[in-house]
Design an enzyme around this catalytic site. Structure first.
Site, PDB file in Angstrom:
ATOM      1  CG  ASN A 140      -1.287  -4.863   0.314  1.00  0.00           C
ATOM      2  OD1 ASN A 140      -1.725  -5.232   1.407  1.00  0.00           O
ATOM      3  ND2 ASN A 140      -1.225  -3.582  -0.033  1.00  0.00           N
ATOM      4  CG  HIS A 188       1.189  -3.196   5.025  1.00  0.00           C
ATOM      5  ND1 HIS A 188       0.464  -4.349   4.864  1.00  0.00           N
ATOM      6  CD2 HIS A 188       0.779  -2.340   4.061  1.00  0.00           C
ATOM      7  CE1 HIS A 188      -0.361  -4.187   3.835  1.00  0.00           C
ATOM      8  NE2 HIS A 188      -0.179  -2.974   3.329  1.00  0.00           N
ATOM      9  CB  CYS A 235      -2.701  -1.766   5.157  1.00  0.00           C
ATOM     10  SG  CYS A 235      -3.352  -2.005   3.512  1.00  0.00           S
TER      11      CYS A 235
HETATM   12  O1  UT7 Z   1      -1.434  -1.312   1.347  1.00  0.00           O
HETATM   13  C1  UT7 Z   1      -2.068  -0.247   0.718  1.00  0.00           C
HETATM   14  C2  UT7 Z   1      -1.089   0.778   0.320  1.00  0.00           C
HETATM   15  N1  UT7 Z   1      -0.823   0.731  -1.069  1.00  0.00           N
HETATM   16  C3  UT7 Z   1       0.411   0.706  -1.553  1.00  0.00           C
HETATM   17  O2  UT7 Z   1       1.356   0.613  -0.819  1.00  0.00           O
HETATM   18  C4  UT7 Z   1       0.650   0.864  -3.004  1.00  0.00           C
HETATM   19  C5  UT7 Z   1       1.725   1.860  -3.228  1.00  0.00           C
HETATM   20  N2  UT7 Z   1       2.016   2.046  -4.629  1.00  0.00           N
HETATM   21  C6  UT7 Z   1       2.667   1.109  -5.361  1.00  0.00           C
HETATM   22  O3  UT7 Z   1       3.003   0.040  -4.892  1.00  0.00           O
HETATM   23  C7  UT7 Z   1       3.038   1.479  -6.775  1.00  0.00           C
HETATM   24  O4  UT7 Z   1       2.723   2.831  -6.982  1.00  0.00           O
HETATM   25  C8  UT7 Z   1       2.344   0.606  -7.859  1.00  0.00           C
HETATM   26  C9  UT7 Z   1       2.971  -0.782  -7.841  1.00  0.00           C
HETATM   27  C10 UT7 Z   1       0.860   0.525  -7.590  1.00  0.00           C
HETATM   28  C11 UT7 Z   1       2.592   1.204  -9.226  1.00  0.00           C
HETATM   29  O5  UT7 Z   1       3.972   1.370  -9.451  1.00  0.00           O
HETATM   30  P1  UT7 Z   1       4.543   2.759 -10.011  1.00  0.00           P
HETATM   31  O6  UT7 Z   1       5.971   2.568 -10.203  1.00  0.00           O
HETATM   32  O7  UT7 Z   1       4.100   3.821  -9.054  1.00  0.00           O
HETATM   33  O8  UT7 Z   1       3.857   2.863 -11.416  1.00  0.00           O
HETATM   34  P2  UT7 Z   1       2.872   3.986 -11.990  1.00  0.00           P
HETATM   35  O9  UT7 Z   1       1.545   3.910 -11.290  1.00  0.00           O
HETATM   36  O10 UT7 Z   1       3.581   5.296 -11.992  1.00  0.00           O
HETATM   37  O11 UT7 Z   1       2.704   3.472 -13.462  1.00  0.00           O
HETATM   38  C12 UT7 Z   1       3.807   3.367 -14.345  1.00  0.00           C
HETATM   39  C13 UT7 Z   1       3.325   2.762 -15.636  1.00  0.00           C
HETATM   40  C14 UT7 Z   1       2.048   3.406 -16.180  1.00  0.00           C
HETATM   41  O12 UT7 Z   1       2.140   3.456 -17.592  1.00  0.00           O
HETATM   42  P3  UT7 Z   1       2.513   4.844 -18.318  1.00  0.00           P
HETATM   43  O13 UT7 Z   1       1.495   5.844 -17.864  1.00  0.00           O
HETATM   44  O14 UT7 Z   1       3.902   5.153 -17.849  1.00  0.00           O
HETATM   45  O15 UT7 Z   1       2.424   4.459 -19.748  1.00  0.00           O
HETATM   46  C15 UT7 Z   1       0.974   2.418 -15.787  1.00  0.00           C
HETATM   47  O16 UT7 Z   1      -0.134   2.453 -16.656  1.00  0.00           O
HETATM   48  O17 UT7 Z   1       3.026   1.374 -15.435  1.00  0.00           O
HETATM   49  C16 UT7 Z   1       1.711   1.112 -15.942  1.00  0.00           C
HETATM   50  N3  UT7 Z   1       1.127   0.024 -15.148  1.00  0.00           N
HETATM   51  C17 UT7 Z   1       1.299  -1.272 -15.467  1.00  0.00           C
HETATM   52  N4  UT7 Z   1       1.949  -1.878 -16.475  1.00  0.00           N
HETATM   53  C18 UT7 Z   1       1.939  -3.235 -16.498  1.00  0.00           C
HETATM   54  C19 UT7 Z   1       0.381   0.111 -14.028  1.00  0.00           C
HETATM   55  N5  UT7 Z   1       0.049  -1.121 -13.615  1.00  0.00           N
HETATM   56  C20 UT7 Z   1       0.596  -1.983 -14.498  1.00  0.00           C
HETATM   57  C21 UT7 Z   1       0.610  -3.399 -14.585  1.00  0.00           C
HETATM   58  N6  UT7 Z   1       1.290  -3.976 -15.593  1.00  0.00           N
HETATM   59  N7  UT7 Z   1      -0.025  -4.186 -13.670  1.00  0.00           N
END
Ligand code: UT7
Length: 324
Positions: free
Chosen positions: A281, A251, A112
């Site tokens: 992204n 970004h 990125c």
């Molecule tokens: O450019 C490359 C760099 N990458 C990034 O900048 C990504 C940085 N990270 C993020 O943007 C965020 O961490 C995400 C958007 C990927 C995830 O958000 P989060 O608030 O960190 O969520 P999490 O990974 O802690 O997951 C929370 C919950 C989980 O369920 P449980 O374990 O609490 O039951 C996940 O399984 O959300 C669940 N989850 C979803 N639910 C519905 C993860 N993806 C999804 C989804 N739809 N697509």
């Protein structure tokens, strides 16, 4: 002698994939995606549409905006992690399609951060004698996205953005670039299969190792910290304050990351370009697409002070300040 941005261009594939479309593919919801990421829809390349196809369109538009012909180019740099082939470089395919007969061409891999890294290379080459360098960020992230993995498939999109970097004697130009890396964090975002460590095989396909894997939550925290750190270092290196900036073009990964950075820096919302609701992204393409939109909408004008900020796989993080 400075290196200035002489023209910008961008291109996004026609196909729009909405959050509602994704609801039909994985266990997710429009509400979750909008609230956790800020994304509403993304563009996805057509079957057979590859990285160089997007890059050529963005490159042509940047050349037109700069009032230059492809034969004026000394170099083409394509920042990408989703090139047409492992080899040759996608930049060579672009060089051929554009008819840039006098240009050197190579790719740059910094995920990125690729566009900002490539911009710094162009800046250095122009300062050491080249006249015109075409810098393109182009990605077909859909090709390395696992469309069965809800953790990642809701995040990415395809697109390309380009700038022509040209020699200039005036006040306008790239004031400084700042590049960082920390390979101890290489496992946060990775495509584990298909390279020389784990070459393509039936096992790679069966285990879906050819697709992007990400530890999203850990990446989120590092992103906020590194974007703030590099923004402060960049301003301080130029004797600037946050209030001096006309526009911050980051970004586009997650609106919550960017809101946290704005809060920490004291940057008001109207000074930050956000377009990830429409593109998701797009990795190395996200900043040049955003720059092109800002120029065409009149949010960047001659004299504007613009700061770029990126982070991504590697990990890498990077910034630049430009007097437009
Ligand atoms: O450019 C490359 C760099 N990458 C990034 O900048 C990504 C940085 N990270 C993020 O943007 C965020 O961490 C995400 C958007 C990927 C995830 O958000 P989060 O608030 O960190 O969520 P999490 O990974 O802690 O997951 C929370 C919950 C989980 O369920 P449980 O374990 O609490 O039951 C996940 O399984 O959300 C669940 N989850 C979803 N639910 C519905 C993860 N993806 C999804 C989804 N739809 N697509």
């Amino acid at each position: 002698m400075k290196a200035c941005i002489a023209g910008t261009g961008s291109y996004a594939p026609a196909k729009v994939v909405t959050n509602a479309d994704l609801e039909r593919m994985v266990a997710t919801s429009d509400e979750w995606i909008r609230e956790r990421t800020g994304i509403r829809e993304r563009r996805i390349a057509a079957t057979g549409e590859a990285c160089s196809d997007l890059a050529v369109q963005a490159g042509k538009r940047a050349l037109t905006a700069a009032g230059l012909a492809a034969t004026d180019l000394d170099m083409i740099l394509v920042a990408t992690c989703t090139g047409d082939y492992p080899l040759p470089a996608t930049a060579c395919l672009v060089q051929h399609q554009l008819g840039a007969t006098k240009a050197a061409a190579c790719d740059l891999s910094a995920a990125c951060c690729g566009f900002v890294y490539a911009l710094s290379v162009a800046d250095a080459y122009v300062k050491s004698g080249m006249r015109h360098v075409l810098v393109i960020g182009s990605e077909v992230m859909s090709a390395i996205t696992d469309w069965t993995d809800r953790n990642t498939c809701v995040l990415f999109g395809d697109g390309a953005g380009a700038v022509v970097v040209s020699a200039s004697d005036g006040e306008q130009g790239i004031l400084s670039t700042h590049l960082r890396s920390d390979g101890t964090l290489c496992e946060l975002i990775m495509v584990p299969g298909g390279g020389s460590r784990t070459p393509p095989s039936e096992k790679v396909i069966a285990e879906r190792l050819q697709y992007i894997k990400m530890k999203g939550n850990e990446t989120f925290k590092v992103a906020v910290r590194t974007l703030e750190e590099i923004a402060r270092a960049t301003l301080s290196a130029n004797g600037l304050r946050v209030e001096d900036l006309d526009l911050y073009v980051p970004h586009q990964a997650n609106v919550r990351i960017l809101k946290a950075v704005m809060e920490r820096l004291g940057l008001p919302r109207e000074k930050v370009l956000l377009n990830l609701d429409r593109y998701g992204n797009t990795s190395a393409a996200s900043i040049p697409i955003a720059l092109d939109e800002a120029v065409r909408e009149g949010r960047i004008k001659d004299g504007s002070l613009v700061m770029l900020g990126a982070f991504g796989a590697g990990l890498t993080w990077a910034s630049a300040v430009i007097r437009w």
